[in-house]
Design an enzyme around this catalytic site. Structure first.
Site, short mmCIF file in Angstrom:
data_model
loop_
_atom_site.label_atom_id
_atom_site.label_comp_id
_atom_site.label_asym_id
_atom_site.label_seq_id
_atom_site.Cartn_x
_atom_site.Cartn_y
_atom_site.Cartn_z
N GLU A 74 -10.05 1.45 -6.52
CA GLU A 74 -11.04 1.84 -5.52
C GLU A 74 -10.80 3.27 -5.05
OE1 GLU A 74 -12.59 -2.24 -3.53
OE2 GLU A 74 -11.01 -1.20 -2.45
N LYS A 127 0.81 -1.22 0.00
CA LYS A 127 0.00 0.00 0.00
C LYS A 127 0.84 1.27 0.00
CE LYS A 127 -4.14 -2.16 1.50
NZ LYS A 127 -5.27 -2.31 2.39
N LYS A 156 -3.44 7.54 13.38
CA LYS A 156 -3.48 6.08 13.27
C LYS A 156 -2.12 5.50 13.60
CE LYS A 156 -6.62 5.26 9.34
NZ LYS A 156 -6.57 4.82 7.92
N ARG A 178 -7.35 -8.10 -9.75
CA ARG A 178 -8.03 -9.35 -10.13
C ARG A 178 -9.43 -9.02 -10.64
NH1 ARG A 178 -11.49 -8.87 -5.92
NH2 ARG A 178 -10.57 -8.03 -4.02
N ASN A 182 -7.47 -3.44 -6.73
CA ASN A 182 -7.73 -4.87 -6.59
C ASN A 182 -7.25 -5.52 -7.88
OD1 ASN A 182 -10.82 -4.23 -4.89
ND2 ASN A 182 -8.87 -4.78 -4.02
N GLY A 225 -9.80 -0.95 14.84
CA GLY A 225 -10.31 0.14 15.65
C GLY A 225 -9.40 0.52 16.82
#
Lengths: 170, 495, 495, 170
Positions: free
Chosen positions: C275, C116, C158, C292, C290, C165
């Site tokens: 996405e 990522k 984060k 695929r 993605n 979460g």
């Protein structure tokens, strides 16, 4: 066991040669061995994998020596016997002595709309004997052999099923 | 606004109409005969009323009884489907009189479409070409000769009292015409006591090409492209496709304009079909109008993206067409196979009875309109159409191969079907290359090809069949033994 | 040219791939675990090979065993479906090494998409916007404050070692950020012994919108429109639709151009999905690729008229894309509902077991991709997706009402399903008006609405249920009597 | 006969009032009469037309006083008795004396991935007792009441079926 499939010249010799349990078998057809695994089975049909290929058969009717099945949507009639030659001999003998059947049967179901003959009439093969109606269509039933009409079994407006005898031609 | 539709029909077309009504929140009223208690259209409708005996005259053609159900159920509209009362202008008039919205053309327009002579007249006035020939009856052989030389030989001499091939003769020159005129006259007189002859051009290698037409109550009309329906047996369509391989965009537009004229000429409202013969030299000749939703409408739905039953309901509601001709675009290729209960090898004789098991093909771009379900019955009282299998593809070949897969998946136990014949046709080079004509089956010996294909199929399955037989024998041998010795392996497999 | 494809997958996606291969005359090789002897993909493939135990690691993830079958069966290509090995670049590399055509992107491209951080870097370089925030880890609270003020509050802090979460905090001003930075750091240290924080803009009422991308080996790339997949539970998509109600043609083209850039940035070949999150103010932020074929590809097939598996095969064969961007036209509206085996009222907990009976919906413009058949089993070893129900319509509302009819027709005995929830959602005003967001279910209290709907449904069916119970009692009473007195009426009805 | 449908307050009083043969009946539910025609029927289900509307019911399980059916795809549980008030009285009496069940049952099938308690531990309602995995998802099984863990029936990596007892909470 010998197997003969209608419309195909060739005979097949087939037998089970191993039962490995867990529904796995080795069968032999003519000279080749095949792996066979049963997936589901009951008296109406079987699903199995033969070598690496899935097949589904439905048993439509089974007699001692004849089986009608639909395999992968293809209808097939098999004759089987421990020694096939004998059966062929017997059958052809039967046909020889009995000759062509006298009974004229309807090949379709339907309502009788007209009758073209009377008892005692002489008909030639191919002559119209009666006309049936089914699904808004009129279909002629024709004599399957030369002969004299006996035992006319139908009446106008009556209903006949497939395979019902229309009359005897003697 | 229509809120509750009575469907004066049965079988797949009743289901088709119910489907759209349900999606639109419109209530449906099914009617059924003694033969149809267990039919799907009874099960899928909001309400279902029994209307009489199996014979159509006693049920689906019984106008009084159907009217009674319309009134007692509170239906405000009626959809006639195809067949039965769908082209009966008396019934349309009966509905009009009782303020029931008849989903179709007006009774007057329907009457005009049904009268072939008057309809042909209307087309000639509107300059829609019909098959060349005498405008009406010819009074003598001289007039026949004159017309034949105008429209060019070969021509057909037809007695209007004939039918089924009788009182009809093909002639190719003046001499044959003179002889033929005499023969047809005497044949006709001996058969029905009178003679009346028309002359018509004989067309060879013709294709049957028809256009979907659509016209609202405000006079807006479009055509929704053509369908080619040349593959037939005894004048019954078997396989239809759209677009036609011989209709390019220029032809589509040109003939399409004639179709709009035709609809206007008979003041047609709602959906209908204008049928044409196309001769081998590329000319189109109007034959007749089918004043109803047609059997083969799904393929036009597939290439237009429209729901024709919704369109019918909207037009019946008095709405204006939501599109112009230029908004309509033809998208991809669709094929329909009519799956009939008939025995190809017995001259397409009907095959009826219980259907204990059936597998209906499905998948993307496969549509099957059918009344079949496992345990249903194919009734001898109604027509032989069991299912309409339709496929769509972005290319003709994708549509065709999809159809072949779907035909392979289709299994109907208990009756003979036309499925094997269609597999043979769709695999043939003649079909692939679009070489169609109304005598396709005979011209290319399709029945002989089918015989060969069936044999090949059997050969391919023979080893698997023998294997299934071997296991079956083993199974019964073991079952007999199970009484004495425990054979849990086999027992587990018994249901 | 690919002639024989091994499908390294199971369930509906294996069937999907087999379907196109069969239509194209390409042979298929299925693989199956102990759990899947009776699965449809085994039955529909040209050949099927057993590859191991039920647990995925022992079968569908077993690269060596699958390679062995590829080589022994003579397959020249492999289709990975989705899940399992589909995004495993080691497997793609193993295929490349063994000269097996892997139907998907190259191993290198797949590796890049899967990382990522590197992928985000590539997008930034290609000027494809990603969610605003720190380019990597922030070294201290001062840097975090600086970035937060650049990208504007609210922001998320984060810990990259968090998850589920934990180690995540929403802050809306400098004061909260300072406190939050401390809390997240200490939470993360106490949980995993270390801390590393990134700052990211918090987007409210976001929608999940993704683009189908398609690029051949010659560098020709197009997008095949968007899909909106905002209706989710626990980040799992439930309902998808195309077009998105908030994407107009201008937006489609504009974001579509970014998608083509994204595909080029990672040298993506074959079909994939980019996405995006769309914030309430209309901005699109790239999230990930993605690499695929996706679960929800059927709705894009419906509006584009293309067969994506055929397209994948063509690209894998080295062919050039047969269309340009301007050739692609979006046609109509499509919706997909993922029919899961799960109990909505038990927090979507899985529901598994035998399915003795199933009715699969069908009809025009209804497509159901499923492995279900009467007598099958929903296995606890694999994911909960049993069927993908898709509908198409020329308008959104026709597609939606068609879906409702299809959901009503869908019957699955033996396991709990998400079907009732989807009926409630599709009937809701919020769904009808296109008011979607990833927190749709909670925002509009859909589970409570479902409870109400189920009760209403029961009330509607109560009289019929009582009638069925009355007759059942009568039946058993009569059956007992039948032993003594003849009651042919009832006997006839017993099977 | 009195009929009660779970989740619906109302009781229904239903009976057959005429059997007209040919599978045609007149039934009465509360004060209204209905025409009913049976299309097909066996022990597993029934298809019928009630007034002018088709219905299909599958009987999933039937006890003397309770029936689970799926009617037109809607699952419905019916309780029935000749006099319903009595049953309600009896049932509520039973619940009153027996209290909440001690057995904690799994509501899903799955594999045990972790156990959060030991025998003898005290737990409060809502505490996690164990975690199960099914379909790649982890699902916590929580205590349905306060109590002390007795008879812990599960082990790590073992498989539990829906309805299996996890432990007793006493």
């Amino acid at each position: 066991m010998d197997y003969k499939i209608s419309d195909i010249e060739k005979n097949f010799d087939g037998k089970i040669i191993e039962n490995n349990g867990n529904n796995d078998y080795v069968i032999k057809i003519d000279d080749r061995e095949h792996q066979l695994r049963i997936l589901t089975m009951d008296s109406k049909g079987i699903e199995f994998i033969l070598d690496q290929k899935y097949h589904k058969a439905k048993y439509l009717s089974t007699l001692t020596n004849e089986m009608n099945m639909v395999i992968d949507n293809v209808p097939i009639t098999l004759n089987m016997n421990t020694h096939f030659d004998k059966i062929v001999y017997k059958n052809s003998g039967g046909v020889g002595s009995g000759g062509v059947q006298t009974a004229l049967k309807s090949q379709i179901p339907g309502k009788v709309v007209s009758i073209a003959v009377n008892e005692g009439d002489s008909v030639k093969k191919g002559d119209v004997v009666c006309t049936l109606e089914s699904m808004k269509m009129q279909v002629a039933v024709k004599a399957h052999k030369d002969g004299v009409v006996k035992n006319l079994k139908i009446k106008p407006t009556a209903t006949v099923a497939k395979g019902d005898i229309i009359a005897d031609l003697e | 606004m229509i809120e509750k539709v009575l469907i004066a029909n049965r079988g797949e077309i009743a289901l088709r109409v119910i489907r759209t009504c349900t999606a639109l929140g419109i209530k449906t009223v099914a009617v059924y005969s003694d033969e149809d208690y267990n039919s799907l259209h009874v099960k899928k409708a909001t309400e279902a009323y029994h209307i009489g005996e199996a014979a159509p005259a006693k049920s689906y053609l019984n106008q009084e009884k159907i009217l009674e159900v319309m009134l007692s159920s509170g239906a405000d509209a009626v959809h006639p489907g195809y067949g039965f009362l769908s082209e009966n202008d008396d019934f349309a008039r009966l509905c009009e009189k009782n303020k029931i919205n008849f989903i179709g053309p007006s009774a007057d327009s329907m009457n005009l479409c049904g009268d072939k002579m008057r309809c042909k007249d209307a087309m000639l006035k509107a300059q829609v070409p019909t098959v060349p020939g005498s405008p009406g009856l010819v009074k003598d052989v001289e007039e026949a000769l004159k017309i034949a030389n105008e429209i060019k030989y070969p021509v057909l001499l037809k007695s209007v009292y004939g039918g089924g091939g009788r009182g009809i003769r093909l002639v190719t020159n003046d001499k044959e015409l003179k002889e033929g005129f005499e023969t047809v006259t005497s044949e006709s007189i001996s058969a029905v006591g009178k003679s009346a002859i028309i002359v018509e051009k004989f067309l060879e290698k013709t294709r049957h090409i028809e256009y979907q037409m659509c016209r609202d109550k405000h006079g807006n009309a479009v055509h929704i492209f053509e369908r080619e329906c040349s593959i037939q047996r005894r004048n019954q369509k078997l396989i239809e496709q759209t677009p036609s391989p011989v209709v390019d965009q220029e032809t589509r537009d040109r003939v399409g304009e004639l179709v709009v004229k035709a609809a206007e000429a008979v003041d047609y409202t709602n959906l209908g079909t204008a049928e044409f013969l196309r001769s081998d030299d590329g000319e189109f000749y109007f034959i007749e109008i089918n004043a109803r939703l047609q059997v083969e409408h799904p393929i036009s739905e597939m290439v237009s993206g429209l729901d024709f039953v919704k369109l019918q309901l909207d037009i019946a509601n008095g709405e204006t067409l939501p599109f112009k001709q230029s908004d309509l675009k033809m998208n991809g290729y669709a094929i329909e196979c009519r799956i009939n209960a008939e025995d190809t090898f017995l001259d397409f004789a009907p095959s009826t009875g219980p259907v204990p098991d059936v597998t209906i093909p499905s998948g993307p771009n496969v549509r099957c309109d059918t009344y079949l379900y496992p345990g249903c019955t194919v009734s001898p009282f109604y027509d032989s159409l069991m299912a309409k299998l339709c496929t769509w593809g972005p290319t003709f070949d994708e549509s065709r191969t999809k159809m072949l897969t779907a035909l392979n998946d289709f299994y109907i136990q208990g009756v003979e079907t036309s499925i094997p014949l269609y597999k043979t046709i769709l695999n043939s080079e003649e079909y692939k290359s679009g070489n169609l004509s109304t005598d396709f089956l005979k011209r290319y010996d399709m029945i002989e090809k089918l015989t060969e294909d069936l044999k090949t199929e059997k050969v391919e399955k023979s080893e698997a069949a023998v294997a299934a037989a071997i296991i079956h024998s083993e199974f019964f041998k073991n079952r007999t033994q199970t009484n004495e010795t425990s054979n849990s392996n086999w027992k587990n497999k018994l249901d």
